[in-house]
Design a protein around this motif. Structure first.
Motif, PDB file in Angstrom:
ATOM      1  N   VAL A 207     -11.024   9.606  -3.973  1.00 50.99           N
ATOM      2  CA  VAL A 207      -9.851   9.294  -4.958  1.00 50.99           C
ATOM      3  C   VAL A 207     -10.222   8.147  -6.066  1.00 50.99           C
ATOM      4  O   VAL A 207     -11.367   7.562  -5.863  1.00 50.99           O
ATOM      5  N   ASP A 208      -9.449   7.888  -6.673  1.00 48.70           N
ATOM      6  CA  ASP A 208      -9.452   6.817  -7.887  1.00 48.70           C
ATOM      7  C   ASP A 208      -9.460   5.669  -7.247  1.00 48.70           C
ATOM      8  O   ASP A 208      -8.693   5.155  -6.694  1.00 48.70           O
ATOM      9  N   GLU A 209     -10.713   4.780  -7.449  1.00 44.76           N
ATOM     10  CA  GLU A 209     -10.783   3.509  -6.837  1.00 44.76           C
ATOM     11  C   GLU A 209      -9.909   2.551  -7.352  1.00 44.76           C
ATOM     12  O   GLU A 209      -9.763   1.552  -6.829  1.00 44.76           O
ATOM     13  N   SER A 210      -9.598   2.636  -8.425  1.00 46.57           N
ATOM     14  CA  SER A 210      -8.275   1.684  -8.992  1.00 46.57           C
ATOM     15  C   SER A 210      -7.040   1.634  -8.420  1.00 46.57           C
ATOM     16  O   SER A 210      -6.063   0.687  -8.405  1.00 46.57           O
ATOM     17  N   LEU A 211      -6.816   2.640  -7.392  1.00 49.62           N
ATOM     18  CA  LEU A 211      -5.344   2.703  -6.953  1.00 49.62           C
ATOM     19  C   LEU A 211      -5.276   1.852  -5.647  1.00 49.62           C
ATOM     20  O   LEU A 211      -6.374   1.545  -4.984  1.00 49.62           O
ATOM     21  N   PRO A 212      -4.276   1.114  -5.536  1.00 49.53           N
ATOM     22  CA  PRO A 212      -3.809   0.430  -4.470  1.00 49.53           C
ATOM     23  C   PRO A 212      -4.197   1.179  -3.062  1.00 49.53           C
ATOM     24  O   PRO A 212      -3.857   2.586  -3.040  1.00 49.53           O
ATOM     25  N   TRP A 213      -4.348   0.718  -1.981  1.00 55.05           N
ATOM     26  CA  TRP A 213      -4.614   1.422  -0.770  1.00 55.05           C
ATOM     27  C   TRP A 213      -3.653   2.450  -0.240  1.00 55.05           C
ATOM     28  O   TRP A 213      -3.824   3.554   0.087  1.00 55.05           O
ATOM     29  N   ASP A 214      -2.189   1.997  -0.162  1.00 50.57           N
ATOM     30  CA  ASP A 214      -1.187   2.882   0.147  1.00 50.57           C
ATOM     31  C   ASP A 214      -1.379   4.198  -0.750  1.00 50.57           C
ATOM     32  O   ASP A 214      -1.315   5.222  -0.166  1.00 50.57           O
ATOM     33  N   GLU A 215      -1.330   3.987  -1.892  1.00 48.23           N
ATOM     34  CA  GLU A 215      -1.341   5.045  -2.905  1.00 48.23           C
ATOM     35  C   GLU A 215      -2.672   6.076  -2.733  1.00 48.23           C
ATOM     36  O   GLU A 215      -2.439   6.982  -2.823  1.00 48.23           O
ATOM     37  N   ALA A 216      -3.647   5.279  -2.701  1.00 48.20           N
ATOM     38  CA  ALA A 216      -5.031   6.190  -2.320  1.00 48.20           C
ATOM     39  C   ALA A 216      -4.863   6.773  -1.052  1.00 48.20           C
ATOM     40  O   ALA A 216      -5.275   7.938  -0.937  1.00 48.20           O
ATOM     41  N   GLN A 217      -4.390   6.302   0.049  1.00 46.53           N
ATOM     42  CA  GLN A 217      -4.149   6.947   1.342  1.00 46.53           C
ATOM     43  C   GLN A 217      -3.487   8.198   1.137  1.00 46.53           C
ATOM     44  O   GLN A 217      -3.758   9.282   1.530  1.00 46.53           O
ATOM     45  N   ARG A 218      -2.174   8.219   0.240  1.00 44.88           N
ATOM     46  CA  ARG A 218      -1.450   9.161   0.175  1.00 44.88           C
ATOM     47  C   ARG A 218      -1.857  10.362  -0.705  1.00 44.88           C
ATOM     48  O   ARG A 218      -1.910  11.436  -0.434  1.00 44.88           O
ATOM     49  N   GLU A 219      -2.557   9.766  -1.705  1.00 46.13           N
ATOM     50  CA  GLU A 219      -3.510  10.750  -2.504  1.00 46.13           C
ATOM     51  C   GLU A 219      -4.603  11.430  -1.937  1.00 46.13           C
ATOM     52  O   GLU A 219      -4.859  12.736  -2.051  1.00 46.13           O
ATOM     53  N   PHE A 220      -5.239  10.939  -0.946  1.00 46.58           N
ATOM     54  CA  PHE A 220      -6.307  11.408  -0.132  1.00 46.58           C
ATOM     55  C   PHE A 220      -5.782  12.473   0.869  1.00 46.58           C
ATOM     56  O   PHE A 220      -6.193  13.659   0.951  1.00 46.58           O
ATOM     57  N   MET A 221      -4.710  12.232   1.469  1.00 44.48           N
ATOM     58  CA  MET A 221      -4.028  13.056   2.259  1.00 44.48           C
ATOM     59  C   MET A 221      -3.481  14.425   1.515  1.00 44.48           C
ATOM     60  O   MET A 221      -3.570  15.539   1.915  1.00 44.48           O
ATOM     61  N   ARG A 222      -2.873  14.245   0.420  1.00 45.40           N
ATOM     62  CA  ARG A 222      -2.240  15.373  -0.408  1.00 45.40           C
ATOM     63  C   ARG A 222      -3.323  16.217  -0.827  1.00 45.40           C
ATOM     64  O   ARG A 222      -3.162  17.246  -0.863  1.00 45.40           O
ATOM     65  N   THR A 223      -4.417  15.776  -1.443  1.00 43.33           N
ATOM     66  CA  THR A 223      -5.425  16.390  -2.211  1.00 43.33           C
ATOM     67  C   THR A 223      -6.500  16.790  -1.247  1.00 43.33           C
ATOM     68  O   THR A 223      -6.965  18.099  -1.467  1.00 43.33           O
TER      69      THR A 223
END
Length: 271
Positions: A207-223
């Protein structure tokens, strides 16, 4: 006449020695701690001596119980033999050490295929071969191989890792047959997407490396892992709880299995 049923089930590994490979951090460290809490004499293992010693000291301070460290590169025959010799009589072996990485399938060369097989499969096979005869002779033992949902749902971004974990399921089942009738059980634990330091690096590969961890985790699980019923990364302690149960006398009738702690990620009734 009173109903003399126990009020609860206790996981008691007092008097047992447990070795956890790759236990200086992440899932391995959580497993080591849980086994210490269950009363086992635990040996932590890693390749780096300073890091392994530090992990043992930290676990000892956290739990108030002694924890030993044996630094050894189990990716080699010499390292595996050194670990077994340093640990002494082993009652519980948790083969947790593994490597993973995201890479397009057509870019994985022969050396990388071999590297993943040698550490993720052959190291566990070698250690099991070294400790199983002693366990069988004593009439009790537990071998636990930490597999992955990737063994069943091969991820397109790391098929070499998936291959190695699929092979580990076969190894587990085969050694369980070898141990039949000895009092030794051999099982695989299918761990789902878990929050570790290594997983954080992997998530940011996806996922996008600029995302804060909580958002990155949610995006990873979603996509990347939308089929997870849990909808979040699993905590290492949740994997450790299952390992502690399977390592205990309570799991005496569970062998040759692939037990899932995957948050419902694998969309199947059986692995």
């Amino acid at each position: 006449m009173s109903d003399a049923r126990p009020s609860g089930l206790a996981i008691d590994l007092a008097g047992r020695t447990a070795v956890v490979t790759g236990s200086t951090q992440g899932i391995g460290r959580a497993i080591a701690r849980r086994l210490v809490e269950a009363g086992a004499a635990v040996v932590v293992n890693g390749r780096d001596a300073a890091k392994t010693d530090a992990a043992a000291r930290a676990l000892s301070e956290e739990t108030g119980r002694p924890v030993r460290a044996v630094a050894a590169d189990i990716g080699t025959a010499e390292g595996a033999e050194a670990l077994v010799a340093g640990a002494g009589e082993i009652d519980v072996l948790v083969n947790n050490a593994a490597i993973f990485d995201a890479r397009p399938a057509l870019e994985i060369d022969d050396d990388e295929w071999r590297r993943f097989f040698e550490l993720n499969v052959l190291a566990a096979t070698r250690l099991t071969r070294l400790v199983l005869p002693g366990m069988a002779a004593r009439g009790w033992g537990r071998v636990l191989n930490i597999a992955s949902d990737s063994a069943v749902v091969i991820p397109a971004e790391m098929i070499h890792y998936g291959m190695s974990k699929t092979a580990l399921l076969a190894v587990s089942r085969g050694f369980a047959k070898t141990a039949a009738g000895t009092g030794v059980t051999v099982n695989a634990v299918i761990a789902g997407p878990t929050h570790t330091e290594g997983a954080e690096r992997f998530v940011y590969q996806m996922v996008d490396e600029s995302l804060p961890w909580d958002e990155a985790q949610r995006e990873f699980m979603r996509t990347a892992r939308p089929q997870s019923l849990l909808g979040r990364l699993i905590q290492p302690e949740e994997i450790a709880n299952m390992v502690a149960y399977l390592a205990s006398p309570l799991a005496s009738a569970t062998t040759g299995g692939a037990v899932r702690v995957d948050g419902g990620y694998v969309d199947a009734i059986l692995p």
